[in-house]
Design a protein around this motif. Sequence first.
Motif, PDB file in Angstrom:
ATOM      1  N   ASN A 173       7.576   4.931  -7.277  1.00 58.73           N
ATOM      2  CA  ASN A 173       7.023   3.700  -7.842  1.00 58.73           C
ATOM      3  C   ASN A 173       6.126   3.992  -9.038  1.00 58.73           C
ATOM      4  O   ASN A 173       6.221   3.336 -10.087  1.00 58.73           O
ATOM      5  CB  ASN A 173       6.207   2.940  -6.802  1.00 58.73           C
ATOM      6  N   VAL A 174       5.241   4.978  -8.879  1.00 61.08           N
ATOM      7  CA  VAL A 174       4.283   5.291  -9.945  1.00 61.08           C
ATOM      8  C   VAL A 174       4.992   5.903 -11.146  1.00 61.08           C
ATOM      9  O   VAL A 174       4.720   5.534 -12.295  1.00 61.08           O
ATOM     10  CB  VAL A 174       3.186   6.241  -9.427  1.00 61.08           C
ATOM     11  N   TRP A 218      -4.199  -0.042  -1.967  1.00 61.73           N
ATOM     12  CA  TRP A 218      -3.068  -0.469  -2.797  1.00 61.73           C
ATOM     13  C   TRP A 218      -2.298   0.738  -3.304  1.00 61.73           C
ATOM     14  O   TRP A 218      -1.066   0.760  -3.279  1.00 61.73           O
ATOM     15  CB  TRP A 218      -3.589  -1.303  -3.962  1.00 61.73           C
ATOM     16  N   LEU A 271       1.912   2.595  -2.606  1.00 59.38           N
ATOM     17  CA  LEU A 271       2.887   2.947  -3.633  1.00 59.38           C
ATOM     18  C   LEU A 271       3.520   4.292  -3.320  1.00 59.38           C
ATOM     19  O   LEU A 271       2.858   5.208  -2.844  1.00 59.38           O
ATOM     20  CB  LEU A 271       2.201   3.022  -5.004  1.00 59.38           C
TER      21      LEU A 271
END
Length: 222
Positions: free
Chosen positions: A23-24, A15, A19
């Motif tokens: 995104n993070v 997952w 990313l």
Amino acid sequence: MLVNHLFSAVRRRSWFNRLSADNVVLGLIIANAAVFMLWRIEDRKFMVENFMISLDNFRSGRIHTLVTSAFSHIDIGHIAFNMIGLYFFGTNIARTFGPEFLLKLYLAGAIGGSVFYLLHHGYMDLSSKGQGMWVMDSSRTPGLGASGAVNAIMLLDIFLNPRATLYFDFIIPVPAILLGIFLIGKDVLRVMEGNSNISGAAHLGGAAVAAIAWARIKRGRF
């Protein structure tokens, strides 16, 4: 049981791999913005007890504030400054080492900053004993902000790229390592002077995390 744990770890890593760095970083900024808004709609006592770090909270068993305080801001200038630093330096770290590394570094910086904050205030609390009733009880002096976490990210980037050019106050170009030395020195001075508005101790906690991460990277253990 062990097999299930391993499969869960693999799914979690998969997952994270999906990313992007952006995104993070965006997720961390949104989380900080959400808590910023929560200060405006939630009961203040609840926020102080759950989104600020203090000896009083720690002694009361609210250990989660070691992390939650690093997502918490009240002042617009405070959150804006921290999120700008997170965006520029965090994006670079995440693109170099991956989004999971950035998230772990943010959380480690948050905890490191909170621990140094508690140690500093614990020392001040002991030092103030016997100085009379007019001395402020430092155990009830709360702190908040992502500065420890952002400092860990920013200084790690500086340690890894000491010759890069950064802009002091967004205007003056300086070598990254000189800016890093200036920032650490300023925080040491804040601790020595007992500055209560900006926690130099929390910043130094982030700096310590950055130094540990840098050493591990140099050994190929990140």
